[in-house]
Design a protein around this motif. Structure first.
Motif, PDB file in Angstrom:
ATOM      1  N   GLU A  96      85.747  28.779  39.051  1.00  0.00           N
ATOM      2  CA  GLU A  96      85.518  30.213  38.601  1.00  0.00           C
ATOM      3  C   GLU A  96      86.628  31.048  38.305  1.00  0.00           C
ATOM      4  O   GLU A  96      86.884  31.821  37.560  1.00  0.00           O
ATOM      5  N   ARG A  99      88.144  29.942  34.968  1.00  0.00           N
ATOM      6  CA  ARG A  99      87.433  30.922  33.937  1.00  0.00           C
ATOM      7  C   ARG A  99      88.093  32.317  33.978  1.00  0.00           C
ATOM      8  O   ARG A  99      87.865  32.555  32.699  1.00  0.00           O
ATOM      9  N   LEU A 126      89.148  25.691  28.014  1.00  0.00           N
ATOM     10  CA  LEU A 126      89.111  27.095  27.687  1.00  0.00           C
ATOM     11  C   LEU A 126      90.054  27.723  26.795  1.00  0.00           C
ATOM     12  O   LEU A 126      90.288  28.841  26.396  1.00  0.00           O
TER      13      LEU A 126
END
Length: 140
Positions: A96, A99, A126
């Motif tokens: 997380e 991210r 990403l």
């Protein structure tokens, strides 16, 4: 309203406006900084090995802060948490963090860490900026 009340009102308004402008500058400065996540081995065969891995990440974190990055260093975030939760809890939390980052910095021990490999895979998916620590070999 008398003259004194008007003067006070104007002064307060002026002070609040100045403060808001300064806060905006400070906030914008922070918002313009990029967040970088440090990935590398945490676990090791011995407590000393874990200690060394944490210190390595800590040293790089300080260097990156001094370069102007906002640094997420999970080694420091979970220091001495071994056994407190399942390892998957820590990895999911770290993913997380990735991210929410703009970049990832791979310490040169990342290849020994399954978690770091997952973090790198996610960073690639990403489209994050990816930096690798160079292997330095010293000669006497």
């Amino acid at each position: 309203m008398n003259e004194l009340e008007l003067a006070i009102r104007e002064k307060v308004h002026s002070d609040v406006s100045t403060l808001a402008k300064e806060m905006d500058k400070s906030t914008m400065s922070l918002l313009n900084k990029k967040v970088i996540y440090i990935a590398g081995a945490y676990r090791a065969d011995t407590e000393w090995g874990i200690f060394c891995n944490i210190r390595k990440a800590e040293k790089k974190a300080l260097e990156l802060w001094r370069q102007g990055w906002v640094v997420l260093c999970p080694h420091k975030n979970t220091e001495h948490f071994q056994g407190a939760c399942d390892n998957r809890v820590w990895l999911d939390g770290c993913l997380e963090f990735v991210r929410r980052s703009d970049a990832i910095y791979m310490l040169n021990n990342w290849t020994t860490s399954e978690g770091s490999k997952e973090e790198l895979k996610l960073a690639k998916e990403l489209g994050l900026e990816i930096y690798f620590e160079e292997f330095l070999i010293g000669y006497a």
